[in-house]
Design a protein around this motif. Structure first.
Motif, mmCIF file in Angstrom:
data_model
loop_
_atom_site.group_PDB
_atom_site.id
_atom_site.type_symbol
_atom_site.label_atom_id
_atom_site.label_comp_id
_atom_site.label_asym_id
_atom_site.label_seq_id
_atom_site.Cartn_x
_atom_site.Cartn_y
_atom_site.Cartn_z
ATOM 1 N N SER A 94 0.745 -1.468 -0.015
ATOM 2 C CA SER A 94 0.151 -0.129 0.044
ATOM 3 C C SER A 94 0.794 1.465 -0.074
ATOM 4 N N GLY A 95 2.034 0.930 -0.029
ATOM 5 C CA GLY A 95 2.979 2.272 -0.114
ATOM 6 C C GLY A 95 3.195 3.098 1.110
ATOM 7 N N LEU A 96 3.024 2.532 2.378
ATOM 8 C CA LEU A 96 3.162 3.115 3.610
ATOM 9 C C LEU A 96 4.737 3.160 3.998
ATOM 10 N N ALA A 97 5.365 2.153 3.401
ATOM 11 C CA ALA A 97 6.768 1.959 3.951
ATOM 12 C C ALA A 97 7.673 1.544 2.548
ATOM 13 N N PRO A 98 8.918 1.846 2.449
ATOM 14 C CA PRO A 98 9.624 1.278 1.294
ATOM 15 C C PRO A 98 10.023 -0.112 1.307
ATOM 16 N N LYS A 99 9.898 -0.923 0.440
ATOM 17 C CA LYS A 99 10.268 -2.332 0.466
ATOM 18 C C LYS A 99 11.751 -2.540 0.658
ATOM 19 N N LYS A 100 12.613 -1.695 0.204
ATOM 20 C CA LYS A 100 13.831 -2.071 0.240
ATOM 21 C C LYS A 100 14.530 -0.530 0.383
ATOM 22 N N GLU A 101 14.685 0.099 1.652
ATOM 23 C CA GLU A 101 15.106 1.302 1.827
ATOM 24 C C GLU A 101 16.792 1.723 1.382
ATOM 25 N N THR A 102 16.839 2.737 0.884
ATOM 26 C CA THR A 102 18.325 3.062 0.569
ATOM 27 C C THR A 102 18.821 3.578 1.789
ATOM 28 N N ALA A 103 20.228 3.849 1.880
ATOM 29 C CA ALA A 103 20.802 3.985 3.163
ATOM 30 C C ALA A 103 20.401 5.382 3.540
ATOM 31 N N ASP A 104 19.879 6.361 2.642
ATOM 32 C CA ASP A 104 19.799 7.662 2.924
ATOM 33 C C ASP A 104 18.331 7.601 3.581
ATOM 34 N N GLN A 105 17.279 6.827 3.237
ATOM 35 C CA GLN A 105 15.967 6.631 3.866
ATOM 36 C C GLN A 105 16.030 6.128 5.090
ATOM 37 N N ARG A 106 16.908 4.979 5.276
ATOM 38 C CA ARG A 106 17.311 4.230 6.550
ATOM 39 C C ARG A 106 17.970 5.077 7.597
ATOM 40 N N ASP A 107 18.911 5.848 7.262
ATOM 41 C CA ASP A 107 19.521 6.557 8.076
ATOM 42 C C ASP A 107 19.028 8.183 8.309
ATOM 43 N N ASN A 108 18.263 8.550 7.341
ATOM 44 C CA ASN A 108 17.919 10.251 7.473
ATOM 45 C C ASN A 108 16.579 10.402 6.982
ATOM 46 N N GLY A 109 15.656 9.465 6.607
ATOM 47 C CA GLY A 109 14.593 9.664 6.268
ATOM 48 C C GLY A 109 13.410 10.360 7.126
ATOM 49 N N PHE A 110 13.684 9.668 8.435
ATOM 50 C CA PHE A 110 12.856 10.324 9.827
ATOM 51 C C PHE A 110 13.118 11.559 9.985
ATOM 52 N N ILE A 111 14.376 11.937 10.228
ATOM 53 C CA ILE A 111 14.966 13.138 10.929
ATOM 54 C C ILE A 111 14.732 14.247 9.819
ATOM 55 N N THR A 112 14.755 14.014 8.592
ATOM 56 C CA THR A 112 14.819 15.056 7.672
ATOM 57 C C THR A 112 13.115 15.321 7.382
ATOM 58 N N GLY A 113 12.522 14.411 7.807
ATOM 59 C CA GLY A 113 10.909 14.723 7.667
ATOM 60 C C GLY A 113 10.346 14.231 6.442
ATOM 61 N N LYS A 114 11.003 13.319 5.560
ATOM 62 C CA LYS A 114 10.480 12.545 4.569
ATOM 63 C C LYS A 114 9.607 11.288 5.081
ATOM 64 N N ILE A 115 9.949 10.782 6.264
ATOM 65 C CA ILE A 115 9.072 9.660 6.719
ATOM 66 C C ILE A 115 8.605 10.184 8.230
ATOM 67 N N ALA A 116 7.460 9.636 8.083
ATOM 68 C CA ALA A 116 6.581 10.173 9.452
ATOM 69 C C ALA A 116 7.064 9.447 10.783
ATOM 70 N N TYR A 117 7.170 7.988 10.863
ATOM 71 C CA TYR A 117 7.725 7.371 11.891
ATOM 72 C C TYR A 117 8.649 6.424 11.566
ATOM 73 N N GLN A 118 9.445 6.094 12.551
ATOM 74 C CA GLN A 118 10.715 5.044 12.266
ATOM 75 C C GLN A 118 10.623 4.137 13.465
ATOM 76 N N TRP A 119 10.520 3.048 13.002
ATOM 77 C CA TRP A 119 10.958 1.723 13.984
ATOM 78 C C TRP A 119 12.325 1.302 14.039
ATOM 79 N N ASN A 120 13.020 1.861 15.188
ATOM 80 C CA ASN A 120 14.253 1.753 15.268
ATOM 81 C C ASN A 120 14.796 1.747 16.779
#
Length: 428
Positions: free
Chosen positions: A246-272
């Protein structure tokens, strides 16, 4: 995520002559050397804390001398396996928590003899037990949380979950749907799919367990049938798959999405994990909040167990090895490991003393999450095999495979391994 393992040689004093010379010789004898191996060769901060404990222990008495050999983590397991094959394990070694049962089964480890008054105070998730015996103890743990912004929760009109009342499955789904519908984010959730290996069982099996499934039936540890591929397991798989389709999360995150997606505001929540909290809090300031894991059906869970310390079965001086470990479990060292390394304290006294995780501190909720929600991975020698099978199955589910067939296949593989190894029960 983090990780640890060790053995020893002993010296003999040959005394010849009268009683007085024997007494003098023993008193002047060199301390018995206790070799210690650690995977912290590439982790200067943690290695420095280990070396401090060793230095203080050696200075506190004259009977033993612990010596340290540090390996880069990537080479550590190979060194242990090779040394075990040659019957040359060190006395003290650190080991990643979920592999402790397999090391016990392989004959690498001996039960600890540390005073139970000390080990009883340790959080359950940092104790490696198998067959009713304690084989390892950790100096710290980590905790996963749902990292978020207070403003995201407020803008969506959501209830802020608490330890006493985490989000339900419906509430979690609603939070993700509203984040996507807001149009403010590329994705609603980062699940860490840019990582591989142990992250999959550590990060994702607690969600399966929250649904009511598991990696193996923990009652007998002889089958995965009905727990991984049963009604609850399939419900988890379909829900988990839908997050990606449904497009709520990327199937295979890039390193930037994994490390910076949440803190840069591109991803709303992070399970970490708790290890990501400091950088997030520094970036987001007072808007940062760490939420407890959601309760998806039965109970909220997170993975428990990080690197731990053990004593080898071939150690010639187990008493000395255990003496070092008992010395290391003092509150002042457990607190230092927590505050220096941003790891979680694992006794009430260490938590109280911690400047970072203590009551009322900025990150106190992580210590609470660990103490409240942590569930260790199944204590079976089969775990390394189960973990790999689960990782492969989960990746297939993420990429759209039939959930029931995928989990049935995983169960068949797990059960075959168990049967081929006589359910890891050795003849007496």
């Amino acid at each position: 995520m983090k990780s640890k393992w060790r053995i020893s040689l002993t010296a003999a004093v040959v005394a010849v002559g009268l009683l007085a010379p024997i007494t003098v010789s023993a008193a002047n004898a060199a301390p018995v050397e206790i070799p210690l191996w650690t995977h912290n060769g590439g982790n200067k901060a943690e290695l420095a804390d280990v070396n401090l404990v060793v230095k203080d222990f050696n200075a506190s008495q004259s009977k033993y001398k612990v010596t340290v050999k540090a390996f880069p983590q990537i080479n550590y397991n190979d060194a242990i396996v090779a040394s075990a094959a040659a019957n040359r394990l060190p006395c003290i070694m650190d080991t990643d928590a979920p592999v402790v049962p397999s090391w016990v089964y392989a004959g690498y480890l001996s039960p600890l003899t540390v005073d139970k008054k000390i080990t009883n105070k340790l959080q359950t998730s940092v104790k490696g037990s198998y067959g009713g015996k304690l084989y390892s103890a950790g100096f710290y743990d980590a905790a996963i949380a749902l990292l978020a912004r207070k403003s995201t929760i407020a803008d969506a009109g959501l209830r802020t979950p608490t330890v006493a009342k985490p989000w339900t499955l419906a509430e979690f789904n609603d939070a993700l749907a509203k984040a996507k519908a807001s149009g403010k984010f590329d994705y609603a959730l980062s699940l860490g799919t840019g990582w591989d290996g142990e992250w999959y069982p550590y990060g994702f099996s607690p969600l399966l367990q929250s649904f009511g499934g598991d990696l193996i039936d923990r009652k007998g540890l002889k089958t995965a049938e009905g727990v991984l591929n049963g009604t609850a397991g399939v419900a988890w798989g379909k829900w988990f798959q839908n997050i990606f389709t449904s497009g709520l999360a990327p199937k295979k995150e890039t390193a930037d999405q994994r490390d910076n997606g949440f803190i840069t505001g591109k991803i709303a929540y992070q399970w970490n994990g708790s290890w990501a909290a400091a950088s997030a809090a520094e970036k987001l300031g007072d808007d940062f909040i760490a939420l407890p894991p959601p309760n998806l059906g039965t109970k909220a869970y997170i993975g428990g167990g990080s690197w731990q310390w053990a004593v080898s079965s071939s150690c010639a001086n187990k008493a000395g090895a255990n003496a070092w470990l008992q010395f290391a479990l003092q509150t002042k060292y457990l607190t230092k490991f927590a505050d220096d390394l941003f790891n979680l304290p694992i006794t009430p006294d260490a938590t109280k003393a911690s400047k970072i995780f203590g009551p009322g501190s900025k990150y106190s909720e992580f210590a609470t999450f660990s103490a409240t929600f942590a569930l260790i991975r199944p204590a079976t020698p089969a775990y390394p095999v189960i973990a790999k099978i689960y990782e492969t199955a989960t990746k297939d589910i993420i990429n759209g495979a039939d959930v029931q067939k995928t989990l049935d296949g995983a169960v068949d593989q797990i059960n075959k391994n168990l049967k081929d190894n006589y359910y890891y029960v050795k003849k007496k």
